[in-house]
Design an enzyme around this catalytic site. Structure first.
Site, PDB file in Angstrom:
ATOM      1  N   LYS A  22      64.378  50.366 -89.057  1.00 46.85           N
ATOM      2  CA  LYS A  22      63.761  49.629 -90.170  1.00 46.85           C
ATOM      3  C   LYS A  22      62.607  50.435 -90.779  1.00 46.85           C
ATOM      4  CE  LYS A  22      60.533  46.366 -89.278  1.00 46.85           C
ATOM      5  NZ  LYS A  22      59.224  46.434 -89.974  1.00 46.85           N
ATOM      6  N   ASN A  23      61.715  50.939 -89.921  1.00 42.48           N
ATOM      7  CA  ASN A  23      60.498  51.561 -90.449  1.00 42.48           C
ATOM      8  C   ASN A  23      60.734  52.974 -90.983  1.00 42.48           C
ATOM      9  OD1 ASN A  23      59.152  49.227 -90.006  1.00 42.48           O
ATOM     10  ND2 ASN A  23      58.141  49.888 -88.115  1.00 42.48           N
ATOM     11  N   CYS A 116      47.527  39.070 -92.778  1.00 40.56           N
ATOM     12  CA  CYS A 116      48.746  39.289 -91.992  1.00 40.56           C
ATOM     13  C   CYS A 116      48.514  38.702 -90.611  1.00 40.56           C
ATOM     14  CB  CYS A 116      49.014  40.788 -91.893  1.00 40.56           C
ATOM     15  SG  CYS A 116      50.379  41.203 -90.809  1.00 40.56           S
ATOM     16  N   ARG A 121      44.868  44.546 -91.761  1.00 39.61           N
ATOM     17  CA  ARG A 121      45.769  45.533 -92.371  1.00 39.61           C
ATOM     18  C   ARG A 121      45.443  45.857 -93.832  1.00 39.61           C
ATOM     19  NH1 ARG A 121      51.854  44.327 -90.600  1.00 39.61           N
ATOM     20  NH2 ARG A 121      52.050  46.564 -90.949  1.00 39.61           N
ATOM     21  N   ASP A 312      54.366  48.430 -81.453  1.00 35.45           N
ATOM     22  CA  ASP A 312      55.557  47.601 -81.727  1.00 35.45           C
ATOM     23  C   ASP A 312      56.373  47.311 -80.464  1.00 35.45           C
ATOM     24  OD1 ASP A 312      54.882  47.524 -84.383  1.00 35.45           O
ATOM     25  OD2 ASP A 312      56.326  49.036 -85.024  1.00 35.45           O
ATOM     26  N   ARG A 404      63.831  39.652 -89.906  1.00 34.91           N
ATOM     27  CA  ARG A 404      63.238  40.671 -90.775  1.00 34.91           C
ATOM     28  C   ARG A 404      63.520  42.060 -90.233  1.00 34.91           C
ATOM     29  NH1 ARG A 404      57.162  40.199 -91.966  1.00 34.91           N
ATOM     30  NH2 ARG A 404      57.796  42.232 -92.723  1.00 34.91           N
TER      31      ARG A 404
HETATM   32  N1  EPU Z   1      44.603  50.638 -91.680  1.00 36.92           N
HETATM   33  C1  EPU Z   1      43.479  50.522 -92.455  1.00 36.92           C
HETATM   34  N2  EPU Z   1      43.528  50.939 -93.754  1.00 36.92           N
HETATM   35  C2  EPU Z   1      44.646  51.445 -94.310  1.00 36.92           C
HETATM   36  C3  EPU Z   1      45.810  51.571 -93.519  1.00 36.92           C
HETATM   37  C4  EPU Z   1      45.755  51.165 -92.198  1.00 36.92           C
HETATM   38  O1  EPU Z   1      42.436  50.049 -91.984  1.00 36.92           O
HETATM   39  O2  EPU Z   1      44.621  51.787 -95.501  1.00 36.92           O
HETATM   40  C5  EPU Z   1      44.577  50.219 -90.260  1.00 36.92           C
HETATM   41  C6  EPU Z   1      45.470  49.012 -90.004  1.00 36.92           C
HETATM   42  O3  EPU Z   1      44.833  47.805 -90.299  1.00 36.92           O
HETATM   43  C7  EPU Z   1      45.791  49.180 -88.539  1.00 36.92           C
HETATM   44  C8  EPU Z   1      45.843  50.702 -88.361  1.00 36.92           C
HETATM   45  O4  EPU Z   1      45.137  51.240 -89.468  1.00 36.92           O
HETATM   46  O5  EPU Z   1      44.779  48.650 -87.761  1.00 36.92           O
HETATM   47  C9  EPU Z   1      47.232  51.306 -88.342  1.00 36.92           C
HETATM   48  O6  EPU Z   1      48.004  50.760 -89.408  1.00 36.92           O
HETATM   49  P1  EPU Z   1      49.201  51.533 -90.129  1.00 36.92           P
HETATM   50  O7  EPU Z   1      48.822  51.757 -91.541  1.00 36.92           O
HETATM   51  O8  EPU Z   1      49.619  52.709 -89.317  1.00 36.92           O
HETATM   52  O9  EPU Z   1      50.352  50.437 -90.068  1.00 36.92           O
HETATM   53  P2  EPU Z   1      51.438  50.210 -91.177  1.00 36.92           P
HETATM   54  O10 EPU Z   1      51.775  51.514 -91.789  1.00 36.92           O
HETATM   55  O11 EPU Z   1      51.046  49.076 -92.045  1.00 36.92           O
HETATM   56  C10 EPU Z   1      53.517  50.657 -89.646  1.00 36.92           C
HETATM   57  C11 EPU Z   1      54.733  49.897 -89.252  1.00 36.92           C
HETATM   58  C12 EPU Z   1      54.334  48.768 -88.305  1.00 36.92           C
HETATM   59  C13 EPU Z   1      53.653  49.398 -87.073  1.00 36.92           C
HETATM   60  C14 EPU Z   1      52.460  50.242 -87.516  1.00 36.92           C
HETATM   61  C15 EPU Z   1      51.790  50.970 -86.381  1.00 36.92           C
HETATM   62  C16 EPU Z   1      56.143  50.160 -91.178  1.00 36.92           C
HETATM   63  C17 EPU Z   1      56.834  49.563 -92.347  1.00 36.92           C
HETATM   64  N3  EPU Z   1      55.378  49.360 -90.445  1.00 36.92           N
HETATM   65  O12 EPU Z   1      52.671  49.721 -90.303  1.00 36.92           O
HETATM   66  O13 EPU Z   1      55.513  48.108 -87.903  1.00 36.92           O
HETATM   67  O14 EPU Z   1      53.219  48.386 -86.193  1.00 36.92           O
HETATM   68  O15 EPU Z   1      52.892  51.211 -88.485  1.00 36.92           O
HETATM   69  O16 EPU Z   1      52.688  51.781 -85.715  1.00 36.92           O
HETATM   70  O17 EPU Z   1      56.340  51.340 -90.897  1.00 36.92           O
HETATM   71  C18 EPU Z   1      56.802  46.275 -87.207  1.00 36.92           C
HETATM   72  O18 EPU Z   1      57.808  46.965 -87.430  1.00 36.92           O
HETATM   73  O19 EPU Z   1      56.837  45.178 -86.597  1.00 36.92           O
HETATM   74  C19 EPU Z   1      55.502  46.743 -87.673  1.00 36.92           C
HETATM   75  C20 EPU Z   1      54.452  45.943 -87.819  1.00 36.92           C
END
Ligand code: EPU
Length: 430
Positions: A22-23, A116, A121, A312, A404
């Site tokens: 998915k990701n 969320c 996030r 995850d 999802r």
């Molecule tokens: N963060 C910030 N600011 C930003 C971006 C991130 O503060 O601009 C913080 C987030 O709040 C969090 C940390 O940085 O505390 C890491 O977040 P990240 O941006 O890496 O998460 P994401 O890209 O939103 C992806 C996966 C998630 C997975 C996380 C961590 C996708 C579509 N989603 O989310 O997957 O948990 O990386 O590995 O790739 C899931 O599949 O259930 C899922 C939540």
């Protein structure tokens, strides 16, 4: 709303097929916005999140056709540049269209995702990085309103150091930088296999990218990208979920279509817990039917960015620890609020103390079925793992969260002997 009914303690045995990730699929679909030519993806999972992103791309004017595991995308006729709140609130990854839209069309209007279940996030790093690439960005009426403000009308390469490691942030910036003028360096980049998969598609489209899979990614911008075909990597979280289920239920399960090299941190922990793991080029077998003492050993974990133990997988591994011999500390370092499954696991008889970002799980010999509520995607998967090992019947409510991100989970689990069925309100007429 659909529910799952699981009767636990059935022997899990046999072979289960992994789906595409998915990701990985979500950024790959968004990347199709970077070219007017056709992008074809294979091994695509059939999931609500993929359908949501397909709907978003169609709303921009793109053509998206999914036929089983094949997705054909054409962004030749894109003439809208907006991701509405209605779509973004159902799936935060919709923000992945921001970088590609800005890079190719010089403008984008994308709703801020809002709150969320698992943490705040924010997307400030996406915004900060795109500003460094020359975008003019304001937040107006709940929307990120972005325009390319350079004289040439193109983004321009820059050095970007993100404040924390962000997966979709790195992906957005990588995609944006492919069409920028000059070189971009993304420092403190995420190293997840999904980042490498995106870089592989972008390279096949003509992008010049080096360093993906390390924390420094260098991108030399090009004038235009072209079409490409690409096979999506296996879903390491789905694979891991099946392995945890096999261990909790003390089964013997082979996951086919997996990529063992993406699972090192998890496989180490599963071995520590007593599982026998064998791997081949594209399969992983977990045997737990002859555990010494009959139960897994409790194993402490701390979630971190890849290549560490994935956040995850935290809920699913916690379900294993709930049934283990001994006590384990589980620390969540990525999200602020990712222990919502704890209260539900306790309804199944688990003994867990929470203190901020750490849980101490005291293993019990047996869990007992109950009605529980799914609160987010991976929390739901943790409840499924626990229910498969629990004595008696568990009903998991609100499984739209599971739909999802898991492709036909109950069908796949039935194939290895689980007693699991979907109760659909639509069919029963309730
Ligand atoms: N963060 C910030 N600011 C930003 C971006 C991130 O503060 O601009 C913080 C987030 O709040 C969090 C940390 O940085 O505390 C890491 O977040 P990240 O941006 O890496 O998460 P994401 O890209 O939103 C992806 C996966 C998630 C997975 C996380 C961590 C996708 C579509 N989603 O989310 O997957 O948990 O990386 O590995 O790739 C899931 O599949 O259930 C899922 C939540």
């Amino acid at each position: 709303m659909d529910k799952l009914r699981i009767t636990g303690q059935r022997t899990l045995q046999g072979v289960v097929q992994a789906s595409g990730a998915k990701n990985a699929a979500l950024p790959l679909i968004a990347a199709a916005l970077l070219t007017a030519e056709t992008v074809q993806l294979s091994n695509a999972p059939q999931l609500m999140d993929v359908r949501t992103l397909a709907k978003l791309l169609r709303s921009l004017g793109a053509q998206v056709e999914q036929d089983g595991g094949q997705i054909r995308l054409s962004a030749a006729a894109v003439n809208h540049y907006e991701a509405s709140y209605e779509l973004v609130k159902t799936m935060r990854a919709s923000v992945l269209v921001l970088g590609p839209l800005l890079a190719r069309f010089g403008q984008a209007r994308v709703s801020l995702p809002g709150g969320c279940a698992i943490g705040a996030r924010p997307v400030d790093q996406h915004i900060k990085g795109l500003q460094a690439l020359g975008a003019d960005i304001a937040v107006e009426h709940g929307y990120i309103v972005a325009r390319v403000a350079t004289p040439s009308g193109r983004l321009r390469g820059a050095r970007i150091t993100t404040d924390m490691v962000t997966v979709t942030g790195t992906e957005n910036l990588m995609m944006a930088a492919t069409l920028a003028e000059g070189e971009t360096l993304i420092d403190n980049a995420a190293r997840e296999p999904e980042i490498v998969d995106l870089a592989n598609l972008l390279r096949a489209m003509g992008a010049q990218i080096r360093g993906d899979g390390t924390s420094q990614i260098r991108i030399q911008g090009v004038d235009a990208l072209h079409g490409a075909s690409h096979r999506i990597i296996p879903d390491r979280i789905e694979v891991g979920t099946f392995l945890c289920a096999a261990l909790a239920a003390r089964g013997d399960v082979t996951v086919q279509g997996a990529e063992p090299s993406h699972q090192d941190a998890l496989l180490d922990k599963l071995r520590e817990a007593g599982a026998q793991i064998d791997t081949g080029a594209d399969w992983i077998r977990l045997r737990a039917d002859a555990l010494p003492g009959g139960r897994p050993r409790a194993v402490s974990v701390r979630t971190t960015e890849y290549p560490g133990f994935a956040t995850d997988m935290q809920a699913q591994f916690m379900a294993v620890n709930c049934l283990a011999e001994g006590a384990a500390r589980m620390t969540e370092t990525i999200f602020e609020n990712r222990f919502m499954h704890v209260q539900e696991l306790m309804r199944l008889g688990a003994q867990i103390d929470i203190d901020g970002h750490t849980c101490v799980v005291h293993g019990v010999p047996q869990l007992s079925g109950a009605t529980v509520m799914a609160t987010d995607l991976r929390a739901s998967a943790g409840l499924v793992v626990a229910a498969l090992a629990a004595e008696g019947e568990t009903v998991i409510d609100r499984i739209y969260h599971l739909d999802r991100g898991y492709d036909a989970m109950e069908v796949k689990l039935r194939g290895v002997g689980a007693q699991i069925e979907r109760i659909s309100d639509r069919i029963s007429g309730k």
